[in-house]
Design a protein around this motif. Structure first.
Motif, short mmCIF file in Angstrom:
data_model
loop_
_atom_site.label_atom_id
_atom_site.label_comp_id
_atom_site.label_asym_id
_atom_site.label_seq_id
_atom_site.Cartn_x
_atom_site.Cartn_y
_atom_site.Cartn_z
N TYR A 1 70.65 -31.08 12.05
CA TYR A 1 71.98 -31.11 13.70
C TYR A 1 72.82 -31.34 12.39
CZ TYR A 1 73.69 -30.50 18.14
OH TYR A 1 75.25 -30.17 19.13
N VAL A 2 72.87 -32.34 13.05
CA VAL A 2 74.51 -33.18 12.49
C VAL A 2 75.25 -32.49 11.15
CG1 VAL A 2 75.53 -34.94 11.81
CG2 VAL A 2 74.21 -35.64 13.21
N ALA A 3 74.37 -32.41 10.37
CA ALA A 3 74.88 -31.64 8.96
C ALA A 3 75.08 -29.63 9.38
CB ALA A 3 74.30 -31.26 8.08
N ASP A 4 74.45 -29.46 10.26
CA ASP A 4 75.14 -27.85 10.60
C ASP A 4 76.34 -27.94 11.73
OD1 ASP A 4 72.33 -27.08 9.80
OD2 ASP A 4 71.44 -26.83 11.52
N ILE A 5 76.64 -28.81 12.53
CA ILE A 5 77.63 -29.01 13.48
C ILE A 5 78.72 -29.26 12.12
CG2 ILE A 5 77.06 -29.16 15.48
CD1 ILE A 5 77.64 -31.91 15.38
N GLN A 6 78.83 -30.01 10.92
CA GLN A 6 79.30 -30.23 10.15
C GLN A 6 80.49 -28.83 9.27
OE1 GLN A 6 77.82 -33.84 7.98
NE2 GLN A 6 79.89 -34.14 7.27
N LYS A 7 79.12 -28.27 9.41
CA LYS A 7 79.08 -27.36 8.26
C LYS A 7 79.76 -25.96 9.49
CE LYS A 7 75.68 -27.91 5.14
NZ LYS A 7 74.23 -27.51 5.10
N SER A 8 80.25 -25.74 10.44
CA SER A 8 80.51 -24.98 12.08
C SER A 8 81.83 -24.57 11.53
CB SER A 8 80.32 -25.90 12.94
OG SER A 8 80.83 -26.42 13.38
N GLY A 9 82.72 -25.08 10.56
CA GLY A 9 84.19 -24.08 10.51
C GLY A 9 84.84 -24.81 9.62
N HIS A 10 85.95 -24.76 9.19
CA HIS A 10 86.68 -25.17 7.84
C HIS A 10 86.97 -26.62 8.06
CE1 HIS A 10 89.76 -25.89 4.42
NE2 HIS A 10 90.45 -25.43 5.38
N ARG A 11 86.80 -27.68 7.15
CA ARG A 11 87.37 -28.90 7.72
C ARG A 11 88.58 -29.20 6.57
NH1 ARG A 11 82.50 -33.09 5.81
NH2 ARG A 11 81.86 -31.37 5.01
N GLY A 12 89.55 -29.80 7.27
CA GLY A 12 90.49 -30.47 6.74
C GLY A 12 90.36 -31.55 6.08
N ARG A 13 91.28 -32.07 5.59
CA ARG A 13 90.91 -33.29 4.17
C ARG A 13 90.40 -34.69 4.65
NH1 ARG A 13 95.86 -35.63 0.55
NH2 ARG A 13 94.66 -36.82 -1.18
N TRP A 14 90.59 -34.91 6.23
CA TRP A 14 90.19 -36.02 6.97
C TRP A 14 89.02 -36.09 7.83
CZ3 TRP A 14 91.48 -39.44 3.20
CH2 TRP A 14 92.56 -39.46 2.74
N GLU A 15 89.18 -34.99 7.81
CA GLU A 15 88.19 -34.05 8.90
C GLU A 15 86.63 -34.43 8.86
OE1 GLU A 15 90.50 -30.93 11.74
OE2 GLU A 15 89.04 -30.51 10.26
N ILE A 16 85.87 -34.63 9.59
CA ILE A 16 84.68 -34.85 9.25
C ILE A 16 83.71 -33.76 10.10
CG2 ILE A 16 82.60 -35.80 10.22
CD1 ILE A 16 83.29 -39.39 9.52
N LEU A 17 84.25 -33.49 11.31
CA LEU A 17 83.60 -32.31 12.31
C LEU A 17 84.64 -31.41 12.52
CD1 LEU A 17 81.62 -34.32 14.91
CD2 LEU A 17 80.64 -32.50 13.33
N LEU B 1 79.69 -38.70 19.89
CA LEU B 1 79.61 -38.92 18.52
C LEU B 1 81.30 -39.43 18.41
CD1 LEU B 1 78.61 -39.56 16.08
CD2 LEU B 1 78.74 -36.79 15.90
N ASP B 2 81.77 -40.11 17.74
CA ASP B 2 83.06 -40.82 17.05
C ASP B 2 82.72 -39.95 15.62
OD1 ASP B 2 85.36 -42.00 15.84
OD2 ASP B 2 84.89 -43.72 15.81
N ALA B 3 84.04 -39.02 15.28
CA ALA B 3 84.15 -38.25 13.61
C ALA B 3 85.34 -38.32 13.40
CB ALA B 3 83.82 -37.02 14.34
N SER B 4 86.10 -39.46 13.51
CA SER B 4 86.83 -40.14 13.23
C SER B 4 86.69 -40.22 11.02
CB SER B 4 88.09 -41.13 13.64
OG SER B 4 87.12 -42.70 13.61
N GLY B 5 87.89 -40.49 10.83
CA GLY B 5 87.20 -40.27 9.48
C GLY B 5 87.03 -41.54 9.03
N SER B 6 87.55 -43.17 9.32
CA SER B 6 86.51 -44.45 9.05
C SER B 6 85.09 -43.80 9.88
CB SER B 6 86.69 -45.30 9.98
OG SER B 6 86.55 -45.13 11.52
#
Length: 407
Positions: free
Chosen positions: A269-285, A211-216
């Protein structure tokens, strides 16, 4: 039609629909099947037994699609082998109920005739619904509704099918999905149709999702498209892999392997891995950064699966912005020596670069990639999506075996 009545068939293609709605008290499973029989009313081999775990004849002349409370048999009469004299269409109850527990049992030979099988007071668990048989250079349809004692196994044995443990029927894709993820049953139906069309229904493979999790990709995550694609790949994983596990990677500037996807953890599942840690300003994962860097994750996947004893079907989702052409080609070139097949999917983006050009990339052992783009995920039918996902996979399997990349 009435039981025992026959009618001539003037067409070369026949669609037989069997509908069997249940009563509220009915708790058993229902299996429709067909037997391609010789003049001695026996199958020539186990391939002549068409059922939920083998839903198509080897030459595609007869196929079965079942879902819910109905099944459809598609017959191409011109392609039926000359030594097949007739085809018996059957229905079996797997459980404590009998056929009298159905609301109705209706057979529709599209454009030809219909047949309602009487059910009241019947104690059988199996019925021979009808036969399609050769007659004076043509074909006829005979309505039967004939009861048969026992279930699927004695019926199969009656027609000469070997039901020893190695070939004993196993649970269908739709039934496996229905047990743990009933919301995906409609997806399983569409997947089954595409698997049959591509002759992949008996293939075993490992499945991986990248999965591409880049900002775009932010919009694709927010619209739910990423989870929706994951749902659809998870259905294929259940079909291809006995344990239904799917390896999962996410990447941006960095990459990470996540817990395997299963039907037990698929919801959210996708929402869970997004919540798995602190995300930086431009980070999705969390922790992956915001820019594209495909080669490291490609190389890790090659190293993970290079010794696999099964083919590996890898779905790689990206919205483009591909620029590291040389390193990507090197990873793909190396992967072509191993049992890895890459399905690159462009999701609502552009600038797919080398991924779009891999069909002309000949500097590798065999072609082990395929790319397609989805401009608007919401407008693509599941049937079309599964057809595109499975395109070229069978061709690659055959080429990989020829090159002895895998057994």
């Amino acid at each position: 039609m009435q039981s025992g009545q026959n009618i001539a068939l003037n067409q070369t293609s026949l669609r037989l629909s069997v509908m069997y709605p249940k009563t509220a008290q009915f708790r058993s499973d229902i299996d429709a099947s067909a037997f391609m029989l010789s003049g001695q009313s026996k199958v020539r081999g186990d391939a002549d037994f068409i059922f939920f775990n083998q839903p198509s004849a080897p030459n595609g002349s007869l196929s079965l699609v079942s879902s819910g409370e109905s099944s459809v048999f598609l017959l191409d009469l011109n392609r039926i082998d000359n030594d097949v004299a007739k085809i018996a269409v059957t229905l079996v109850i797997d459980g404590n109920d009998s056929v009298s527990g159905l609301q109705r049992l209706h057979l529709n030979a599209e454009g030809v005739a219909t047949f309602d099988i009487p059910l009241e007071g019947r104690a059988e668990k199996a019925l021979i619904l009808c036969e399609v048989y050769r007659h004076k250079g043509g074909w006829k349809l005979r309505a039967l509704g004939q009861g048969f004692n026992g279930g699927l196994e004695p019926l199969a044995v009656n027609y000469g099918v070997d039901v020893s443990p190695p070939t004993k029927p196993t649970i269908s894709l739709e039934k496996r999905i229905e047990e743990k993820a009933p919301r995906l049953v409609s997806l399983a139906k569409n997947a089954s149709v595409s698997l049959i069309k591509n002759n992949l229904q008996s293939v075993k493979a490992k499945v991986a999702f990248v999965l591409d999790a880049s900002g775009s990709m932010t919009g694709q995550f927010k619209q739910g498209n990423v989870q929706a694609v994951l749902d659809r790949i998870a259905v294929l994983a259940v079909q291809f892999d006995d344990d239904g596990d799917m390896d999962m990677w996410g990447f941006a500037e960095k990459h990470r392997k996540y817990k395997n996807v299963t039907l037990d953890n698929l919801d959210g599942y996708v929402a869970d891995i997004q919540k798995s840690g602190h995300r930086g300003r431009w980070e999705i994962l969390p922790g992956l950064g915001g820019t594209n860097n495909e080669p490291p994750v490609l190389e890790e996947i090659v190293d993970t699966f290079k010794n696999s004893d099964l083919p590996v079907f890898i779905v790689f989702i990206t919205d483009g912005g591909i620029s590291k052409t040389k390193a990507i080609k090197e990873a793909i070139r190396r992967s072509a020596n191993y049992p890895l097949f890459w399905k690159f999917v462009g999701l609502g983006g552009s600038g797919y670069g080398i991924l779009e050009q891999l069909d002309t990339f000949t500097d590798r052992r065999i072609d082990n990639t395929h790319f397609f783009a989805i401009d608007d995920f919401a407008r693509m039918s599941d049937e079309k999506l599964y057809d595109l996902l499975l395109e070229e996979f069978k061709d690659w399997i055959q080429a990989a075996r020829k090159e002895r990349i895998m057994p």
